[in-house]
Design an enzyme around this catalytic site. Structure first.
Site, mmCIF file in Angstrom:
data_model
loop_
_atom_site.group_PDB
_atom_site.id
_atom_site.type_symbol
_atom_site.label_atom_id
_atom_site.label_comp_id
_atom_site.label_asym_id
_atom_site.label_seq_id
_atom_site.Cartn_x
_atom_site.Cartn_y
_atom_site.Cartn_z
ATOM 1 N N ASP A 50 0.863 -1.171 0.000
ATOM 2 C CA ASP A 50 0.000 0.000 0.000
ATOM 3 C C ASP A 50 0.905 1.227 0.000
ATOM 4 O O ASP A 50 2.127 1.114 -0.166
ATOM 5 C CB ASP A 50 -0.975 -0.028 1.180
ATOM 6 N N HIS A 51 0.309 2.391 0.201
ATOM 7 C CA HIS A 51 1.066 3.646 0.198
ATOM 8 C C HIS A 51 2.142 3.679 1.283
ATOM 9 O O HIS A 51 3.224 4.213 1.069
ATOM 10 C CB HIS A 51 0.111 4.836 0.359
ATOM 11 N N CYS B 210 3.440 -2.917 4.137
ATOM 12 C CA CYS B 210 2.583 -1.797 4.517
ATOM 13 C C CYS B 210 3.300 -1.055 5.641
ATOM 14 O O CYS B 210 4.463 -1.343 5.922
ATOM 15 C CB CYS B 210 1.163 -2.233 4.888
ATOM 16 N N THR C 229 2.994 -1.044 9.014
ATOM 17 C CA THR C 229 3.414 -1.897 10.129
ATOM 18 C C THR C 229 3.644 -3.341 9.721
ATOM 19 O O THR C 229 4.260 -4.096 10.456
ATOM 20 C CB THR C 229 2.358 -1.897 11.252
ATOM 21 N N GLY C 230 3.102 -3.737 8.575
ATOM 22 C CA GLY C 230 3.161 -5.125 8.133
ATOM 23 C C GLY C 230 2.018 -5.961 8.682
ATOM 24 O O GLY C 230 1.759 -7.060 8.197
ATOM 25 N N GLY D 278 -1.480 -5.326 8.938
ATOM 26 C CA GLY D 278 -2.686 -5.421 8.112
ATOM 27 C C GLY D 278 -2.477 -6.239 6.860
ATOM 28 O O GLY D 278 -3.304 -7.087 6.512
ATOM 29 N N HIS E 57 10.238 -23.765 9.248
ATOM 30 C CA HIS E 57 9.263 -24.361 10.168
ATOM 31 C C HIS E 57 7.816 -24.167 9.750
ATOM 32 O O HIS E 57 6.970 -24.984 10.107
ATOM 33 C CB HIS E 57 9.442 -23.793 11.578
ATOM 34 N N ASN E 58 7.514 -23.090 9.029
ATOM 35 C CA ASN E 58 6.120 -22.786 8.694
ATOM 36 C C ASN E 58 5.817 -22.893 7.211
ATOM 37 O O ASN E 58 4.684 -22.676 6.811
ATOM 38 C CB ASN E 58 5.752 -21.368 9.172
ATOM 39 N N ARG F 22 8.269 -33.033 11.658
ATOM 40 C CA ARG F 22 7.239 -32.661 12.625
ATOM 41 C C ARG F 22 6.508 -31.376 12.235
ATOM 42 O O ARG F 22 5.381 -31.140 12.647
ATOM 43 C CB ARG F 22 7.836 -32.519 14.024
ATOM 44 N N HIS F 23 7.151 -30.547 11.413
ATOM 45 C CA HIS F 23 6.540 -29.286 11.002
ATOM 46 C C HIS F 23 5.394 -29.499 10.011
ATOM 47 O O HIS F 23 4.490 -28.679 9.932
ATOM 48 C CB HIS F 23 7.589 -28.351 10.406
ATOM 49 N N ARG G 220 1.995 -29.554 11.629
ATOM 50 C CA ARG G 220 1.575 -28.215 12.064
ATOM 51 C C ARG G 220 1.140 -27.361 10.885
ATOM 52 O O ARG G 220 0.134 -26.639 10.965
ATOM 53 C CB ARG G 220 2.711 -27.545 12.824
#
Length: 161
Positions: free
Chosen positions: A24-25, A81, A83-84, A86, A114-115, A148-149, A152
């Protein structure tokens, strides 16, 4: 560069890894800096905007980048953005996207290992260009560890409630 792993600089890139960008802006300047730096390193870029610093809605760009990743037009997405927060929430609404908001190279690498994150998010208020570039490099150099990840990550991709 294949499968999200950076090839050593001495090896020629046979086909560039495609990254989709949006902001965004509030993330305009950081996104533009990242796009320029990564193009210079040989990455293929899909830049979904915004094209000005005029106020706009971050979900539009999160959804566009998420669509690129889910459809396979890009291997990974990068969103910015102010703050990151939103833009990462909006990206995670796209089925198949696992967006990670990071402020360090360590967290960026962990988000892949991991994710199995496929979208990296930044807050321009908290991360400067050199830090963001280090995060992108760590993210692209890391591979999902599975094991194991996997259990999850499967739960992340399942509907709740």
């Amino acid at each position: 560069r294949d499968g999200g792993v950076s090839a050593p600089e001495s090896f020629p890139m046979t086909s560039p890894l495609t990254l989709s960008f949006g902001s965004d802006h509030g993330g305009f300047a950081l996104r533009r800096g990242l796009v320029e730096a990564l193009k210079a390193k040989g990455y293929a870029i899909l830049d979904r905007g915004t094209e000005t610093e005029a106020s706009c809605d971050y979900p539009d760009y999160a959804h566009a980048v998420g669509a690129d990743v889910v459809a396979g037009r890009a291997k990974f997405g990068i969103l910015v953005c102010t703050t990151g927060i939103g833009i990462s929430i909006a990206a995670n609404k796209v089925r198949g996207i696992r967006a990670a908001l990071v402020q360090s190279a360590d967290a960026a690498g962990q988000s892949r290992r991991h994710n199995d994150a496929n979208v990296l998010c930044f807050g321009a208020k908290y991360v400067d260009l050199p830090t963001a570039l280090a995060c992108v490099e760590a993210f692209l150099a890391a591979e999902f560890e599975a094991g194991r990840h996997t259990r999850r990550v499967d739960k992340l991709d399942s509907p709740c409630g």
